[in-house]
Scaffold this active site. Structure first.
Site, PDB file in Angstrom:
ATOM      1  N   CYS A   1       0.604  -1.675  -0.632  1.00  0.00           N
ATOM      2  CA  CYS A   1       0.312  -0.147  -0.047  1.00  0.00           C
ATOM      3  C   CYS A   1       0.477   1.361  -0.297  1.00  0.00           C
ATOM      4  O   CYS A   1       1.696   1.416   1.121  1.00  0.00           O
ATOM      5  CB  CYS A   1      -1.073   0.140   0.988  1.00  0.00           C
ATOM      6  SG  CYS A   1      -1.537   1.580   1.153  1.00  0.00           S
TER       7      CYS A   1
ATOM      8  N   THR B   1      -0.760  -0.322  -6.086  1.00  0.00           N
ATOM      9  CA  THR B   1      -1.387   1.153  -7.004  1.00  0.00           C
ATOM     10  C   THR B   1       0.339   1.769  -7.214  1.00  0.00           C
ATOM     11  O   THR B   1       1.383   1.227  -5.850  1.00  0.00           O
ATOM     12  CB  THR B   1      -1.879   1.845  -6.944  1.00  0.00           C
ATOM     13  OG1 THR B   1      -1.513   1.891  -5.037  1.00  0.00           O
ATOM     14  CG2 THR B   1      -3.253   1.176  -6.523  1.00  0.00           C
TER      15      THR B   1
ATOM     16  N   GLY C   1      -2.870  -5.167 -12.347  1.00  0.00           N
ATOM     17  CA  GLY C   1      -2.589  -3.568 -13.225  1.00  0.00           C
ATOM     18  C   GLY C   1      -3.120  -3.482 -14.244  1.00  0.00           C
ATOM     19  O   GLY C   1      -2.722  -3.402 -15.275  1.00  0.00           O
ATOM     20  N   GLY C   2      -4.067  -2.721 -14.047  1.00  0.00           N
ATOM     21  CA  GLY C   2      -5.113  -1.851 -15.594  1.00  0.00           C
ATOM     22  C   GLY C   2      -5.156  -3.236 -16.225  1.00  0.00           C
ATOM     23  O   GLY C   2      -5.192  -2.392 -17.729  1.00  0.00           O
TER      24      GLY C   2
END
Lengths: 307, 302
Positions: free
Chosen positions: A132, A194, A245-246
């Site tokens: 995080c 992220t 991721g995406g």
């Protein structure tokens, strides 16, 4: 010719297709909401990160939509391990697909405590949030102290009662940290969380998120995630990897698997494309496999490394 | 690419409607393009961000009806014309008027705000609108004249009978249903009122939609904080079809606190601790933890 198989084996978890709901998305322990992910085609779900004590998270604003991705800083709101164990049992009892419990903390002791509290609820696996980007003393800062990080992973693995433990890593070159996690007993790796990010409003002239910093997700980070997965796969070719991721389309998923992921986490796309995005990805993958002459999706895993 | 970063909004006018409820007229750089029932996140830098239903939109101007509930709404109540706030949106799904010729609007308290925009949009496109409005008392009755201007008839109800009939908005709606048939019923208000509306009005019209108000964090359908019976109020809602809520055991019973833990009704006996801003968002135009109840009826505007 028979239809290509979408089933994958992920550290012993049998997944009906390679898509997994990523941690923190639809992040309450609601059987009804997580069932929608299951009906939407997800082959497994990862819960919101659970910490030993309850956390309210940050004040709003906690998220911004930039079009090419989101920047969020929720602050890991969760009801704490004791309450989460009760709710997790309800989720595990309601879903037919594997449930992976997201766990976090700032020390080996925290991780051992959370995993011990949740193991009785019967999750199929655990995922340690070591990434995080915006909660101090938690997540990515676990990696700042290599000894504590190794101890934390081993505490989680020790309390997991033989269930697989994945360690979720931040973007960037994490080959060393991944090695420590594996040495400490991790069964697999999740990459990536992220990307540390900030949005400043030009009219208010201050950072938008109440926490200041947040994490960028969505299509903007996909190439960074592919790179991270590729590097980890190169270093640890036999370790189960979940690429996150995406990922929004079958093509994104195929790319992530070619880089070395056995399964793909889908997060932001749930908001951008709807909860049915898992099934859309799976159907697209099936068509791709068929037209390219593959008999199983697992043949894609790491194939980009074999030039 | 659709993006929802904040846009600056200048406060043009603040009009007190009732104790702790004011109407704000805001000017934006350009129109939001909202549909009735959608909401915006209103950000007051340094204070916080809260979801508020769009009461109406016209050109570059947006109207918000805000009940004082927490830090953000209190900051708004202390603001003056010329001050600036920041909006992101429109967010969520609004009401659907497709194929509707005659509609019945049922609302309570500041939950009436989003239905005002619906009444105006509907009457502007040839839909005949009746409205059943409920408030605790005459002092708390808001937007009655505005609904009168946008509706064929309005029936006002108050819990104490100090204005209109004595009773609730649902009582008023039942009265209006006696003489007429409607293609759709649209309801907005505190959740216990919506539960009552579902129980008593469902089946009375082919379409029945309700606007919910819950704790909203991301507003984008990501975090799940606003979940009720599997629906994300911020993105599957805030307007949901009645059939999505049939048999929903949480409606009017179980909320979630900021940790995500199931809890009793915020602001009432069952809640834990003081309200924070995101709780009981002004999505219904600001329905909320106040136990606003509806009342009975008398025809105010024939």
């Amino acid at each position: 010719m028979t239809a290509p198989s979408l089933e994958v084996d992920l550290a012993g978890l049998r997944l009906r297709n390679p898509t997994i709901l990523a941690s923190g998305v639809l992040g309450v322990l609601s059987p009804a909401l997580l069932s929608r992910a299951q009906e939407g085609g997800a082959a497994a779900v990862v819960t919101k990160t659970v910490t030993p004590e309850p956390r309210e998270g940050y004040d709003n604003p906690v998220a911004v939509d930039l079009g090419f991705g989101y920047v969020n800083a929720m602050g890991i709101p969760n009801p704490g391990a004791e309450e989460a164990a009760r709710e997790l049992a309800g989720v595990v009892g309601s879903l037919r697909i594997p449930v992976i419990a997201g766990v976090g903390g700032s020390s080996a002791r925290d991780l051992g405590e959370v995993v011990s509290a949740l193991v009785g609820a019967g999750p199929d696996a655990f995922e340690v949030n070591a990434s995080c980007p915006h909660v101090r003393g938690m997540g990515a800062s676990l990696l700042d102290d290599p000894r504590e990080f190794s101890d934390a992973v081993s505490a989680a693995a020790g309390a997991a009662g033989g269930r697989p433990v994945f360690v979720k890593l931040p973007p960037g070159d994490q080959v060393e940290a991944a090695g420590r996690a594996l040495d400490a007993g991790a069964s697999g790796l999740t990459a990536v969380n992220t990307v540390r990010a900030m949005v400043i409003d030009v009219y208010a002239r201050v950072p938008v998120l109440s926490a200041g910093f947040g994490g960028l997700s969505g299509p903007a980070i996909r190439p960074a995630a592919v790179a991270a997965v590729y590097s980890l796969s190169e270093a640890y070719p036999d370790v189960p990897l979940v690429g996150v991721g995406g990922v929004e389309t079958w093509r994104d998923a195929a790319e992530m698997m070619l880089a070395g992921a056995s399964a793909v986490g889908v997060g932001s796309a749930v908001a951008r494309r709807g909860i049915g995005v898992f099934g859309e990805i799976a159907r697209g993958l099936a068509a791709y496999l068929e037209s390219e002459g593959f008999s199983s999706v697992s043949e894609l895993v790491g194939a980009a490394h074999r030039r | 690419m659709i993006r929802s970063v904040h846009v600056p909004a200048e406060i043009l006018e603040v009009e007190p409607l009732a104790p702790d409820i004011s109407s704000f007229r805001l000017a934006l750089p350009s129109g939001l393009g909202s549909s009735p029932g959608q909401f915006v996140m209103v950000w007051v830098p340094g204070v916080g961000e809260a979801p508020i239903s769009v009461a109406w939109e016209e050109g570059r101007e947006v109207g918000l009806v805000v009940a004082r509930r927490g830090s953000v709404t209190s900051a708004l109540h202390s603001s003056s014309p010329g001050d600036r706030v920041h909006l992101r949106g429109p967010l969520g799904r609004g009401f659907s008027l497709a194929g509707v010729g005659r509609a019945l609007l049922v609302c309570g308290g500041y939950g009436c705000a989003p239905l005002l925009g619906l009444a105006r949009r509907a009457s502007g496109s040839g839909v005949e609108v009746d409205a059943a409005l409920g408030f605790r008392s005459a002092e708390l009755a808001i937007l009655v004249g505005e609904f009168g201007a946008a509706s064929s008839s309005v029936l006002l109800a108050t819990d104490d009978g100090s204005a209109g009939i004595r009773g609730t908005a649902v009582d008023a709606a039942e009265r209006m249903l006696r003489g007429r048939r409607y293609d759709a019923i649209y309801a907005s208000g505190p959740e216990p009122m919506l539960v009552e509306a579902l129980r008593r009005l469902r089946g009375a019209a082919p379409r029945f939609q309700l606007s919910l108000e819950r704790l909203i964090r991301c507003g984008l359908g990501l975090c799940g904080a606003c979940e009720v019976c599997g629906w994300r109020v911020c993105s599957d809602g805030p307007v949901l079809d009645a059939r999505m809520l049939v048999g929903c055991p949480d409606l009017g019973v179980t909320w979630r606190d900021r940790t995500g833990r199931p809890t009793g009704r915020p602001g009432l006996g069952g809640g834990r601790g003081e309200e924070r801003e995101e709780r009981g968002k002004g999505i219904g135009g600001g329905k909320g933890g106040e136990g606003v109840r509806m009342g009975g009826g008398r025809e105010v505007i024939p």
